[in-house]
Design a protein around this motif. Structure first.
Motif, PDB file in Angstrom:
ATOM      1  N   LEU A  15       0.825  -1.209   0.000  1.00  0.00           N
ATOM      2  CA  LEU A  15       0.000   0.000   0.000  1.00  0.00           C
ATOM      3  C   LEU A  15       0.862   1.262   0.000  1.00  0.00           C
ATOM      4  N   ILE A  16       1.936   1.238   0.775  1.00  0.00           N
ATOM      5  CA  ILE A  16       2.840   2.400   0.805  1.00  0.00           C
ATOM      6  C   ILE A  16       3.511   2.571  -0.552  1.00  0.00           C
ATOM      7  N   GLU A  17       3.996   1.475  -1.108  1.00  0.00           N
ATOM      8  CA  GLU A  17       4.686   1.523  -2.400  1.00  0.00           C
ATOM      9  C   GLU A  17       3.774   2.040  -3.506  1.00  0.00           C
ATOM     10  N   MET A  34      -3.787  -7.809  -3.768  1.00  0.00           N
ATOM     11  CA  MET A  34      -3.325  -9.196  -3.813  1.00  0.00           C
ATOM     12  C   MET A  34      -2.237  -9.358  -4.877  1.00  0.00           C
ATOM     13  N   ALA A  35      -2.427  -8.709  -6.027  1.00  0.00           N
ATOM     14  CA  ALA A  35      -1.420  -8.780  -7.090  1.00  0.00           C
ATOM     15  C   ALA A  35      -0.096  -8.184  -6.624  1.00  0.00           C
ATOM     16  N   GLY A  36      -0.177  -7.084  -5.891  1.00  0.00           N
ATOM     17  CA  GLY A  36       1.037  -6.462  -5.370  1.00  0.00           C
ATOM     18  C   GLY A  36       1.737  -7.335  -4.341  1.00  0.00           C
ATOM     19  N   CYS A  37       0.950  -8.033  -3.540  1.00  0.00           N
ATOM     20  CA  CYS A  37       1.529  -8.926  -2.525  1.00  0.00           C
ATOM     21  C   CYS A  37       2.236 -10.117  -3.168  1.00  0.00           C
ATOM     22  N   ASN A  38       1.681 -10.597  -4.282  1.00  0.00           N
ATOM     23  CA  ASN A  38       2.227 -11.787  -4.941  1.00  0.00           C
ATOM     24  C   ASN A  38       3.166 -11.448  -6.095  1.00  0.00           C
ATOM     25  N   GLN A  39       3.508 -10.202  -6.224  1.00  0.00           N
ATOM     26  CA  GLN A  39       4.401  -9.747  -7.291  1.00  0.00           C
ATOM     27  C   GLN A  39       5.707 -10.541  -7.257  1.00  0.00           C
ATOM     28  N   LYS A  40       6.208 -10.886  -8.445  1.00  0.00           N
ATOM     29  CA  LYS A  40       7.411 -11.722  -8.529  1.00  0.00           C
ATOM     30  C   LYS A  40       8.699 -10.913  -8.455  1.00  0.00           C
ATOM     31  N   THR A  41       8.631  -9.638  -8.802  1.00  0.00           N
ATOM     32  CA  THR A  41       9.826  -8.798  -8.780  1.00  0.00           C
ATOM     33  C   THR A  41       9.791  -7.859  -7.584  1.00  0.00           C
ATOM     34  N   ALA A  42      10.964  -7.472  -7.121  1.00  0.00           N
ATOM     35  CA  ALA A  42      11.106  -6.533  -6.001  1.00  0.00           C
ATOM     36  C   ALA A  42      10.393  -7.031  -4.746  1.00  0.00           C
ATOM     37  N   ARG A  43      10.384  -8.347  -4.554  1.00  0.00           N
ATOM     38  CA  ARG A  43       9.761  -8.946  -3.378  1.00  0.00           C
ATOM     39  C   ARG A  43      10.664 -10.045  -2.821  1.00  0.00           C
ATOM     40  N   ASP A  44      10.838 -10.045  -1.533  1.00  0.00           N
ATOM     41  CA  ASP A  44      11.601 -11.100  -0.874  1.00  0.00           C
ATOM     42  C   ASP A  44      11.045 -11.302   0.536  1.00  0.00           C
ATOM     43  N   LEU A  96      10.850   1.812   5.650  1.00  0.00           N
ATOM     44  CA  LEU A  96      10.196   0.641   6.231  1.00  0.00           C
ATOM     45  C   LEU A  96       9.434  -0.142   5.167  1.00  0.00           C
ATOM     46  N   SER A  97       8.823   0.570   4.235  1.00  0.00           N
ATOM     47  CA  SER A  97       8.097  -0.101   3.161  1.00  0.00           C
ATOM     48  C   SER A  97       9.025  -0.989   2.343  1.00  0.00           C
ATOM     49  N   VAL A  98      10.165  -0.446   1.946  1.00  0.00           N
ATOM     50  CA  VAL A  98      11.110  -1.205   1.126  1.00  0.00           C
ATOM     51  C   VAL A  98      11.700  -2.375   1.915  1.00  0.00           C
ATOM     52  N   LEU A  99      11.918  -2.186   3.201  1.00  0.00           N
ATOM     53  CA  LEU A  99      12.412  -3.286   4.032  1.00  0.00           C
ATOM     54  C   LEU A  99      11.356  -4.383   4.165  1.00  0.00           C
ATOM     55  N   MET A 100      10.091  -3.994   4.281  1.00  0.00           N
ATOM     56  CA  MET A 100       9.021  -4.988   4.374  1.00  0.00           C
ATOM     57  C   MET A 100       8.847  -5.749   3.066  1.00  0.00           C
ATOM     58  N   LEU A 101       9.095  -5.087   1.953  1.00  0.00           N
ATOM     59  CA  LEU A 101       8.887  -5.713   0.648  1.00  0.00           C
ATOM     60  C   LEU A 101      10.080  -6.530   0.170  1.00  0.00           C
ATOM     61  N   ARG A 102      11.288  -6.068   0.472  1.00  0.00           N
ATOM     62  CA  ARG A 102      12.492  -6.676  -0.109  1.00  0.00           C
ATOM     63  C   ARG A 102      13.407  -7.357   0.898  1.00  0.00           C
ATOM     64  N   GLU A 109      21.714   0.072  -0.849  1.00  0.00           N
ATOM     65  CA  GLU A 109      20.612  -0.596  -1.542  1.00  0.00           C
ATOM     66  C   GLU A 109      19.285   0.088  -1.227  1.00  0.00           C
ATOM     67  N   LEU A 110      19.116   0.479   0.010  1.00  0.00           N
ATOM     68  CA  LEU A 110      17.876   1.150   0.398  1.00  0.00           C
ATOM     69  C   LEU A 110      17.713   2.478  -0.329  1.00  0.00           C
ATOM     70  N   ARG A 111      18.791   3.212  -0.451  1.00  0.00           N
ATOM     71  CA  ARG A 111      18.700   4.492  -1.157  1.00  0.00           C
ATOM     72  C   ARG A 111      18.244   4.276  -2.600  1.00  0.00           C
ATOM     73  N   ALA A 112      18.815   3.268  -3.256  1.00  0.00           N
ATOM     74  CA  ALA A 112      18.450   2.987  -4.647  1.00  0.00           C
ATOM     75  C   ALA A 112      17.016   2.473  -4.755  1.00  0.00           C
ATOM     76  N   ASN A 113      16.631   1.575  -3.861  1.00  0.00           N
ATOM     77  CA  ASN A 113      15.307   0.962  -3.940  1.00  0.00           C
ATOM     78  C   ASN A 113      14.182   1.889  -3.483  1.00  0.00           C
ATOM     79  N   CYS A 114      14.539   2.942  -2.763  1.00  0.00           N
ATOM     80  CA  CYS A 114      13.540   3.921  -2.314  1.00  0.00           C
ATOM     81  C   CYS A 114      13.341   5.055  -3.316  1.00  0.00           C
TER      82      CYS A 114
END
Length: 221
Positions: A15-17, A34-44, A96-102, A109-114
């Motif tokens: 939701l934040i992203e 649901m699609a965002g939660c199950n996204q295959k990229t940028a998720r870990d 926090l959003s990027v940490l929760m997602l990735r 890495e956080l600077r780039a991904n944010c």
């Protein structure tokens, strides 16, 4: 606030992203969420949550006032309320959003991904916000991030969020503390150089032995 489940952190992170990356589609419908939660990229890790599971996570987050339903649409849509509920600045919410997602990441890495959520001037500004999250006082809810011990073979330490609860840092592998840390690739290069030097020495020894033989001189003379 109680620790969140993995799926709850994923819902909140999505939701934040999406509020930043697809503002025209935000707030999100349950299907989009649901699609965002199950996204295959940028998720870990990559998840495969069902609609019912996502709805359960949303309902739990609504109880915590971290998510609420938006009005004015025939389709129920959801948006996050993290900044207001937890009294956090936008930069901290983005981290926090990027940490929760990735998952755990270094400051770089956080600077780039944010980048699409919040533009940090430099890595030091990222670390400043992370330190604030790590030193958050108990009267504000306690720390929300922690710096992990540098893993063996890694040059930088990574950060992770604490929204899912405390982490036992003593159980994590730790790199040996040394100012002379050498990466695996550098060790391989040093070993290859040593082997090449040994071959040169062996070649020189063979040449010297041949010269002694040709001159008929004993090496022990």
């Amino acid at each position: 606030m109680r620790p969140l489940s993995l799926l709850e952190t994923r819902v909140l992170g999505v939701l934040i992203e999406k509020a930043h990356t697809v503002p025209d589609s935000y707030p999100l419908s349950l299907n989009a969420l649901m699609a965002g939660c199950n996204q295959k990229t940028a998720r870990d890790p990559v998840l495969n949550a069902s609609e019912a599971e996502v709805q359960t996570a949303v309902d739990a987050l609504k109880v915590l006032h971290l998510v609420f339903e938006s009005s004015g649409s025939r389709v129920t849509r959801y948006e996050h309320n993290m900044a207001r509920t937890m009294a956090l600045p936008g930069a901290a919410v983005a981290l926090l959003s990027v940490l929760m997602l990735r998952g755990p990441q270094t400051s770089s890495e956080l600077r780039a991904n944010c980048e699409r959520l919040h533009k940090f001037a430099d890595v030091s500004s990222v670390e400043a916000f992370l330190e604030e999250l790590a030193e958050r006082s108990d009267d504000k809810g306690g720390p929300l991030a922690v710096k992990l011990p540098r893993a063996p073979g890694a040059r930088e330490a990574r950060w992770t969020h604490l929204l899912a609860g405390e982490i036992d840092l003593s159980a994590l592998p730790v790199a040996a503390e040394s100012a002379d840390f050498v990466a695996a690739s550098e060790l391989a290069a040093l070993k290859a150089g040593q082997q090449a030097m040994q071959r040169d020495i062996d070649t020189l020894r063979a040449l010297v032995d041949r010269l002694y033989d040709e001159l008929g001189v004993s090496r022990n003379a």
